[in-house]
Write an enzyme that holds these catalytic residues in place. Structure first.
Site: not given
Length: 555
Positions: A78, A119-121, A195, A444, A470
């Site tokens: 992202d 990570c995110d998704k 992150c 985002e 985010s």
């Protein structure tokens, strides 16, 4: 075993022949087949090291008497996708991930699955796939990145990716030089891992523990720590026990597990994206859960952590202080303690076995940062179906705010206005047509919020959007406004100067307009015309539903 569909009987001789081409022998056909769902890629820092994790998983599977088969799915960073056309593809990648895992698992008749996201998704996409397939499954993530170290004037401070985003705003305002920005850029992300703050990826990896789908330590052990490799091997061994006991995701991801995930979420002050993703996972699991229930949980669950971007601590500090187990230990009075986990123990038993919190990084429940949790869902005539805010990252003076709307129909227009110094203290930025359909892809808004924070306006300016934020966002940022503008929600009726009322304490988000005036304006709003008319995003626009239900596809 499900894999018998490709192993047993004379009619499966062609299948066995192909499997022998992979190096399997007759003995291998007596063992369970385990799919290892790896999201390794060389373009995402959180996933660059996942081959090592996969190898450890294979060792665990082999040691416990199974046969592991690794396959890959996609992963989007992202941060790299931010603030350009790529961000339109981030949330839509979640559905692609779920679908590709479903295809691979069904086509090859695996008996169980070990998921390796980070990570995110990727985390929610894999959780959705696990629920949809409902075969024995376990998760082991890649782990968080360490914080960077910035030396300035003989002082060393901890920094992360969000530090860089906010520094751009400081440069724009003349508070930092480009040379100083470059030095920060070089050290903020020191190596592999998700992150370093309590951003979306780490929020979801922590919540996977509370959902019961990962072993203790999954959310917080750093990517570079040898315990991460050991955890991966243990996950490979444990999938064999889950197959033996026939424990499947829907046995674990129940309404009680969703309750526990949101309880942990609000205690940690997790990313607002978690609401979108956990609701989508609940949908796949058939676990009925509403946005109103999140507020009821947040009303009585204390906020125990101030992790970046809400406070000074990083995930490595959370791990050193006992990790998710220690947070759950403090939360026991608010948990559904009999909920099952892939460990074979209940969530309550895991909490009992965890070390006591340190009352610093993890506050005691008797000494919380706030008696209420870190997330809130706001309702009102501007968001009839809800809007999400991370209240633990909102300045006290912005918990209640009244101000004039400044309307922008895209992130780019809002960013230009902020950079141009056209946003004044007291304003309420409204960025619309950025929802699941309108964006498309529900981008985002990290750049606008980071600019506001970097310019020191996060304590004076609010931002409302039908897009997302985010996990690195801080400030009075209300996202996921539903219905979205593209669905002719009330946000589409707003005009410059309309007075917006925000009352986070009482879960209210409204505009000082009568229902009649809102409907009159909406009647004159042009019918939404999709921005993208080809490719996957065309399909996504046609099939995605509201953010209030997780932005899943139509059934």
């Amino acid at each position: 075993m499900k894999s018998e569909d490709v192993k047993l009987g004379i009619e499966r001789a062609p299948h066995r022949s192909l499997l022998r081409a992979l190096g399997l022998n007759t003995e291998s056909f007596q063992k369970p087949f385990i799919g290892i769902v790896n999201s390794f890629t060389e373009v995402v820092p959180g996933h660059i090291h996942l081959r090592q994790i996969s190898e450890a998983v294979k060792e665990g599977i082999n040691a416990a008497g199974g046969v592991g088969f690794e396959f890959n799915t996609i992963a989007v960073c992202d941060g790299i996708a931010m603030n350009h056309a790529g961000m339109k593809y981030s949330l839509p990648s979640r559905e692609i991930i779920a679908n590709t895992v479903e295809i691979m698992a069904m086509a090859h008749a695996f008996d169980g699955l070990v998921f390796i996201p980070n990570c995110d998704k990727v985390v929610p996409g894999m959780l959705m796939a696990a629920c949809r397939l409902n075969i024995p499954s376990i998760f082991v993530s890649g782990g968080p990145m360490l914080a960077g170290r910035l030396r300035k004037n003989d002082q060393v401070s901890c920094v992360d990716l969000n530090s860089v985003f906010e520094a751009v705003g400081q440069v724009a305002k003349g508070q930092m030089t480009e040379e100083e920005l470059l030095e920060l850029e070089k050290v903020a992300c020191p190596g592999c891992g998700s992150c370093a703050g309590m951003f979306t990826a780490n929020t979801m990896n922590c919540l996977t523990e509370a959902l019961g789908m990962a072993l203790p330590g999954n959310g917080t052990i750093p990517a570079v720590d040898s315990r991460r490799t050991q955890l991966a091997k243990s996950a490979g061994q444990q999938i064999m026990q889950l197959i033996k006991d026939n424990i499947c995701p829907k046995d674990i991801i129940t309404p009680d597990a969703i309750h526990n995930a949101f309880s942990l979420d609000v205690a940690l002050g997790g990313s607002t994206n978690s609401v979108l993703h956990v609701m989508a996972v609940a949908h796949e699991a058939g676990a009925d859960f509403s946005l109103e229930q999140i507020n009821r949980i947040s009303d009585c669950t204390p906020n125990l952590c101030k992790l970046r971007p809400s406070g000074p601590y990083h995930i490595e500090n959370l791990d050193q202080s006992g990790g998710i187990g220690s947070v759950l230990k403090e939360l026991k009075p608010w948990l559904k303690n009999d909920a099952r986990t892939v460990s074979g123990k209940t969530i309550g038993q895991l909490a009992d076995a965890a070390p006591k919190a340190d009352n610093k990084v993890i506050r005691f429940a008797s000494n919380p940062y706030s008696p209420k949790g870190g997330l809130a869902v706001l309702f009102g005539n501007l968001a009839p179906n809800g809007s999400v805010v991370k209240r633990s990252a909102v300045a006290p003076e912005m918990m209640v705010h009244r101000g004039p709307a400044r309307i922008f129909d895209s992130e780019e227009l809002a960013t230009k206005a902020i950079m141009g110094g056209k946003i004044k203290p007291g304003d309420v930025l409204v960025i619309r047509y950025e929802g699941p359909k309108g964006g498309p892809g529900m981008r985002e808004m990290l750049t606008p919020t980071s600019l506001l924070a970097g310019m020191g306006l996060d304590k004076e300016v609010a931002l409302i959007t039908d897009g997302r934020f985010s996990g690195a966002t801080r400030g009075a940022a209300m996202g996921h406004v539903s219905p979205e503008a593209a669905a002719c929600g009330p946000i589409a009726a707003l005009q410059d100067g309309d007075m917006i009322n925000i009352d986070i304490h009482n879960y209210k988000l409204s505009v000082e307009l009568s229902d009649e005036e809102i409907q009159k304006r909406l009647a004159n709003v042009p019918v939404f015309e999709p921005k993208i008319k080809s490719g996957y995003l065309k399909f996504y626009t046609e099939n995605v539903t509201s953010a209030s239900t997780g932005a899943v596809f139509k059934d």
